[in-house]
Design an enzyme around this catalytic site. Sequence first.
Site, PDB file in Angstrom:
ATOM      1  CB  CYS A   1      -6.177   0.206  -2.611  1.00  0.00           C
ATOM      2  SG  CYS A   1      -5.775   0.888  -0.988  1.00  0.00           S
ATOM      3  CB  ILE A   2      -0.532  -0.916  -1.472  1.00  0.00           C
ATOM      4  CG1 ILE A   2       0.500  -1.887  -0.887  1.00  0.00           C
ATOM      5  CG2 ILE A   2      -0.475   0.427  -0.756  1.00  0.00           C
ATOM      6  CD1 ILE A   2       1.935  -1.508  -1.192  1.00  0.00           C
TER       7      ILE A   2
END
Lengths: 118, 130
Positions: free
Chosen positions: B78-79
């Site tokens: 997840c960025i």
Amino acid sequence: MSDLLIIFRKPPVGTSWAREALDLALVGAAFGQQASLVFMGDGVYQLLDNQQPDQVEQKGTQAMMKALPMYDIDQIFVSEESLSERGLTKDQLGFDCELIGQTELQALLKTHKQVFNF
Amino acid sequence: MNYSIAIYGGPYSDQSAHSALHFARAVLKREHSIQRVFFYHDGVYNSSALVSPPQDEANVPAQWQELAKEHDIELVVCIAAAVRRGLLDEKEAKRYSKATHNLADGFTLSGLGQLIDAGMTCDRLITFGA
């Protein structure tokens, strides 16, 4: 069957769990998934009115919670047992939600395709 | 059956990434497939190229890299959760004007939508570390 059931069990500050769980709800809704939220355990503190997370330099979850209607997330449930265990009542909550017990929780778990537990 | 896995716990401090690895191997042994492993919350720390455990301890991130390569599994991080915790690929390092980047090979930064997508498109999404 509804799409997503997201269970919130963590308080709004102290860890990033609550914020990251809400992020998932908002992204799910943005993906066209119908999301229902259940608050239980210490997660019920996320619903309290008049929180001041800025006192401890935290963001808390209130601003995100207020954005829920914009994402068409209006199915919000709270465990009646978790509230009473903590000496809380529904009128102390700042968000529209439905009180549920064990039977209703079981029904929610059955009627959603996916459950995410935080 | 086509599986995806979500991991919320970091390496070492939490057993979940290790347990997920055992689960993944069992799934593959039974000739099911794994489409994607999604790293969220502290699970993003599993994507650090700098994880350096003592020799007698498992290097869980390296084992994920190996397994993913061998079985063509997507390792998606997840960025938003990663960048906040200081895990950057080359592109994000540039965006935030950082001198270096530390995302391990084989891992990709992407949006939380990839977790939602895994739940929608796979037969099973199994979470570790919640």
